[in-house]
Enzyme design. Structure first.
Site, PDB file in Angstrom:
ATOM      1  N   LYS A 133       0.853  -1.185   0.000  1.00 15.55           N
ATOM      2  CA  LYS A 133       0.000   0.000   0.000  1.00 15.55           C
ATOM      3  C   LYS A 133       0.894   1.242   0.000  1.00 15.55           C
ATOM      4  CE  LYS A 133       0.270   2.159   3.686  1.00 15.55           C
ATOM      5  NZ  LYS A 133       0.668   2.461   5.025  1.00 15.55           N
ATOM      6  N   HIS A 163      -0.787  -5.111   5.896  1.00 13.46           N
ATOM      7  CA  HIS A 163      -0.272  -5.953   6.984  1.00 13.46           C
ATOM      8  C   HIS A 163      -1.217  -5.974   8.189  1.00 13.46           C
ATOM      9  CE1 HIS A 163       1.304  -2.199   8.745  1.00 13.46           C
ATOM     10  NE2 HIS A 163       1.453  -2.866   9.875  1.00 13.46           N
ATOM     11  N   ASP A 220      -2.247   7.056   4.290  1.00 16.51           N
ATOM     12  CA  ASP A 220      -1.343   6.112   4.965  1.00 16.51           C
ATOM     13  C   ASP A 220      -2.119   5.123   5.848  1.00 16.51           C
ATOM     14  OD1 ASP A 220       1.261   5.168   5.780  1.00 16.51           O
ATOM     15  OD2 ASP A 220       0.950   6.193   7.701  1.00 16.51           O
ATOM     16  N   HIS A 225      -5.524   0.615   5.987  1.00 15.72           N
ATOM     17  CA  HIS A 225      -5.673  -0.263   7.156  1.00 15.72           C
ATOM     18  C   HIS A 225      -7.025  -0.131   7.858  1.00 15.72           C
ATOM     19  CE1 HIS A 225      -1.518  -0.871   6.508  1.00 15.72           C
ATOM     20  NE2 HIS A 225      -1.060   0.196   7.140  1.00 15.72           N
ATOM     21  N   LYS A 324      -0.440  10.827  14.230  1.00 16.67           N
ATOM     22  CA  LYS A 324       0.949  10.603  14.653  1.00 16.67           C
ATOM     23  C   LYS A 324       1.278  11.557  15.789  1.00 16.67           C
ATOM     24  CE  LYS A 324       2.781   8.121  10.961  1.00 16.67           C
ATOM     25  NZ  LYS A 324       2.959   6.714  11.301  1.00 16.67           N
TER      26      LYS A 324
HETATM   27  O1  LIG Z   1       1.719  -0.548  14.249  1.00 19.51           O
HETATM   28  P1  LIG Z   1       2.213  -1.081  12.950  1.00 19.51           P
HETATM   29  O2  LIG Z   1       1.873  -2.496  12.684  1.00 19.51           O
HETATM   30  O3  LIG Z   1       3.667  -0.747  12.742  1.00 19.51           O
HETATM   31  O4  LIG Z   1       1.432  -0.284  11.818  1.00 19.51           O
HETATM   32  C1  LIG Z   1       1.397   1.098  11.776  1.00 19.51           C
HETATM   33  C2  LIG Z   1       2.184   1.616  10.579  1.00 19.51           C
HETATM   34  O5  LIG Z   1       1.532   1.116   9.404  1.00 19.51           O
HETATM   35  C3  LIG Z   1       2.191   1.503   8.195  1.00 19.51           C
HETATM   36  O6  LIG Z   1       1.545   0.914   7.100  1.00 19.51           O
HETATM   37  C4  LIG Z   1       2.149   2.999   8.080  1.00 19.51           C
HETATM   38  O7  LIG Z   1       2.807   3.406   6.880  1.00 19.51           O
HETATM   39  C5  LIG Z   1       2.835   3.643   9.277  1.00 19.51           C
HETATM   40  O8  LIG Z   1       2.765   5.060   9.203  1.00 19.51           O
HETATM   41  C6  LIG Z   1       2.233   3.130  10.565  1.00 19.51           C
HETATM   42  O9  LIG Z   1       3.051   3.587  11.640  1.00 19.51           O
END
Ligand SMILES: O=P(O)(O)OC[C@H]1O[C@@H](O)[C@H](O)[C@@H](O)[C@@H]1O
Length: 457
Positions: A133, A163, A220, A225, A324
């Site tokens: 992504k 993920h 993002d 997600h 963030k």
């Molecule tokens: O908490 P995880 O599994 O690292 O996922 C969060 C992250 O997911 C990623 O896909 C984003 O690009 C990040 O910005 C984010 O911090």
């Protein structure tokens, strides 16, 4: 697990994603003995020799690197300097590769060029394409990329990685909803007041300006997600977890999803952090971070309220939010139930709503409800029942790779769903671009800007 030998070819091997997420996930999968016989090939623009690459793999595998299969993969792993947007380089990389998995650990624009170049290459039997992504940058660019991919391999051999679908508590939504009789009958507009899906992070930009300054929090996190979590929470029960069946159900939920009230001014919030202190770290304002172009007005926090406009969910607002540099970062889906229709006179004292909360780090499930507590037998008190799941056996990228090696696309986003996710957020992006929604500010280390839809707790 299949025992056919496979080649994992990572395009963008010298990048941050490969070192931070992909290789550690692979190391964990190899150490768990759950990967097929594997040849690992890294490719990128950097002039590295094999020893340099192997050292990167050893570092990323960490303790897993000593497991038998992991050590063998490291020893035999090779690196090739290549321009992955050129057909002749891709042909060379794929020469002799067995049932290759091509992992595009690359920015979207380069991925699209590399796919274009692959149309001029005879792909070996069983080739799978794994794309990160964001998948495209709009519904129309995602649709063009989908069309391009159909010229390369069948849809079941395309893995669009999200993920979050590999996170154990996201997958647990299936068990909580469909293997119990307790919650599912209540998950309707008759009983649910509102749903929030929140993923606030204490991480800031962390040196990712090159990618993040063009993406922002909505692309993002929300477009990808959090919409996947929404789909899992709102889908109807699939007959089986067969990828076609499962993904039909999640796509159906996404097709029903649209902006709440149809007006981004009312249903979205965008903001970015200013300087502040977070967990003892002094953070500069986002606009002053290295590599950021302040005139882009990239948001570091996005909130969007959506409607899932079908029989089950009509009238329930779903608020998705991610920011963030937020203190006390919460990562949960919170289902807030309507109040009891009537509390008998005589019971008194407490009227907090009942909630089901699903945590995505720490991984947990909690139910907040009301009882006659200790002391005065007619005085009401809140209680929480919670279950701590602990981490899954594999990190999310390990789960994702397991699915790819097993030819199981269940944990990957189907092409139509990727287009739907863009379709859902596009009215918001357009209103933001037109300046119709102000870009708010919040100090790093605060709870974010005030939002009328926010549930603290
Ligand atoms: O908490 P995880 O599994 O690292 O996922 C969060 C992250 O997911 C990623 O896909 C984003 O690009 C990040 O910005 C984010 O911090």
């Amino acid at each position: 697990m299949t025992n056919d030998a496979q080649t994992l070819l990572i395009l963008g091997a010298s990048g941050d994603l490969t070192a931070r997420l992909l290789l550690p996930g692979l190391g964990a999968l190899l150490a768990a003995g759950d990967a097929p016989p594997l040849t690992l090939v890294g490719a990128g623009m950097d002039e590295w020799d094999a020893d340099h690459w192997r050292k990167r793999v050893v570092d990323a595998f960490g303790d897993h690197g000593t497991a038998e299969q992991a050590a063998k993969v490291i020893e035999e792993s090779t690196y090739a300097q290549a321009d992955v947007t050129k057909a002749e380089d891709l042909r060379r990389l794929l020469d002799g590769a067995e049932r290759p998995v091509i992992f595009f650990a690359l920015p979207p624009a380069i991925t699209a060029k590399a796919c274009e170049a692959l149309t001029e290459v005879d792909l070996p039997e069983g080739t799978r394409l794994v794309l990160e992504k964001p998948f495209g940058t709009s519904a129309s660019s995602a649709a063009s990329l989908n069309r391009l991919l159909t010229r390369l391999v069948p849809e079941e051999q395309v893995h669009r990685v999200d993920h979050f679908l590999g996170k154990s508590t996201v997958l647990n939504i299936l068990g909580v909803r469909f293997a119990n009789r307790i919650f599912e009958p209540l998950l309707t507009s008759e009983h649910v007041e509102s749903v929030e899906i929140v993923f606030d992070e204490d991480l800031a930009l962390e040196g990712r300006a090159g990618y993040y300054d063009h993406a922002g929090a909505m692309s993002d996190m929300i477009q990808s997600h959090l919409l996947q979590i929404l789909a899992m929470l709102t889908m109807e029960a699939p007959l089986t977890l067969d990828p076609q069946e499962f993904r039909d159900k999640t796509s159906e939920a996404l097709r029903a999803t649209r902006l709440w009230g149809g007006d981004a001014k009312e249903s979205s919030v965008r903001a970015r952090y200013t300087a502040g202190e977070l967990n003892g770290r002094q953070l500069p304002a986002y606009a002053e971070e290295k590599g950021v172009d302040p005139s882009r007005e990239t948001e570091t926090l996005a909130e969007v309220t959506l409607a899932v406009d079908n029989w089950r969910w009509a009238g329930v607002p779903f608020t998705l939010r991610s920011g963030k540099a937020v203190a006390n970062s919460r990562k949960e889906a919170i289902i807030t139930f309507k109040a009891a229709p009537r509390v008998p006179g005589g019971l008194h004292g407490h009227d907090a709503p009942n909630r089901l909360r699903i945590g995505f780090g720490p991984d947990m499930l909690a139910l907040d409800f009301t009882v006659n507590g200790p002391g005065d037998p007619l005085e009401l008190d809140p209680v929480t029942w919670d279950v701590d799941f602990g981490p899954g056996d594999l990190p999310p990228y390990g789960e994702v790779l397991r699915g790819v090696f097993d030819n199981d696309p269940m944990l990957s986003v189907r092409g139509d769903a990727a287009e739907q996710c863009w379709r859902i957020v596009e009215p918001v992006a357009a209103a933001w671009r037109a300046g119709e929604v102000p870009l708010l500010e919040y100090p790093a280390g605060s709870a974010g800007p005030d939002s009328p839809t926010r549930t603290d707790g």
